[in-house]
Enzyme design. Structure first.
Site: not given
Length: 237
Positions: A135, A139
């Protein structure tokens, strides 16, 4: 009145963002994975339209872009959809925003949802294709994409937003940040006539911050775009 697309708008920050924009008098097209997810939200009548598709699937991403073309050029697109789990995170959080951005008509404003966790993301772009991206990686990459586009398309501004750790389904009930503040920056960037800087900002609660230096590194931005082109077959141009 602006015409605005919000992805991932069936719940959480995306839903709150879309509702706030409609309440301010704007025309909002929402995206959700399925029609049932929008129906469950109980306010179908608010929206100008809906785009349906699973942003973890590349074919569906292309189909969502085709659906968007029926509305013409959007004034703003808020790339809000996101997941935390791997390996879907890289597709939903990075690849989908990239492909939709390239395939849709260039809007006046682009807003991409980042996270403070981008600061611990990796610049190893091999993870983009080998299924190991986290994740945090996804990002960092979408933040770098937002800042890369800020200087590439005349007439289109591009920003990244850290909405904070807010108590949504993804953030969890114990998240400490304010839920309302979590969407205000997105609505402001999409509609305010005088945003400064005009483009290329990394924002948290309507204040600019310094992102991970890699996100601003033009060499890394170039490598990222090339990796996304190779992974998707969709050229930024």
């Amino acid at each position: 009145m602006a015409l605005i697309l919000v992805t991932g708008a069936s719940s959480g920050l995306g839903h709150d963002t879309a509702k706030a924009l409609v309440d301010d008098g704007h025309e909002v097209v929402v995206h959700a994975r399925t029609r049932a997810r929008l129906t469950d939200a109980g306010d179908d009548a608010r929206w100008k339209g809906a785009l349906l598709g699973d942003l973890s699937d590349l074919d569906d991403i292309h189909d969502v872009a085709r659906q968007a073309s029926a509305y013409g050029r959007f004034d703003a697109v808020i790339h809000n959809a996101g997941v935390m789990r791997s390996p879907e995170a890289v597709t939903v959080n990075t690849i989908a925003p990239y492909v939709l951005t390239v395939l849709m008509d260039k809007p006046g404003r682009l807003i991409y949802l980042s996270s403070s966790m981008h600061r611990t993301g990796s610049t190893d772009l091999g993870r983009l294709t080998d299924g190991t991206a986290s994740y945090d990686d996804s990002k960092l990459w979408v933040t770098a994409l937002a800042l890369a586009l800020a200087s590439r398309w005349e007439g289109t501004s591009s920003h990244a937003v850290d909405p904070g750790w807010v108590p949504t389904r993804m953030g969890g009930p114990g998240a400490p940040d304010d839920l309302t503040a979590g969407h205000r920056t997105q609505t402001w960037l999409a509609t305010h006539p005088d945003v400064t800087p005009h483009t290329g900002g990394y924002w948290h609660h309507r204040q600019t911050q310094e992102p991970n230096p890699a996100a601003q590194d033009e060499r890394f931005q170039t490598r990222l775009v090339q990796a996304l082109e190779n992974r998707t077959g969709v050229l930024l141009g």
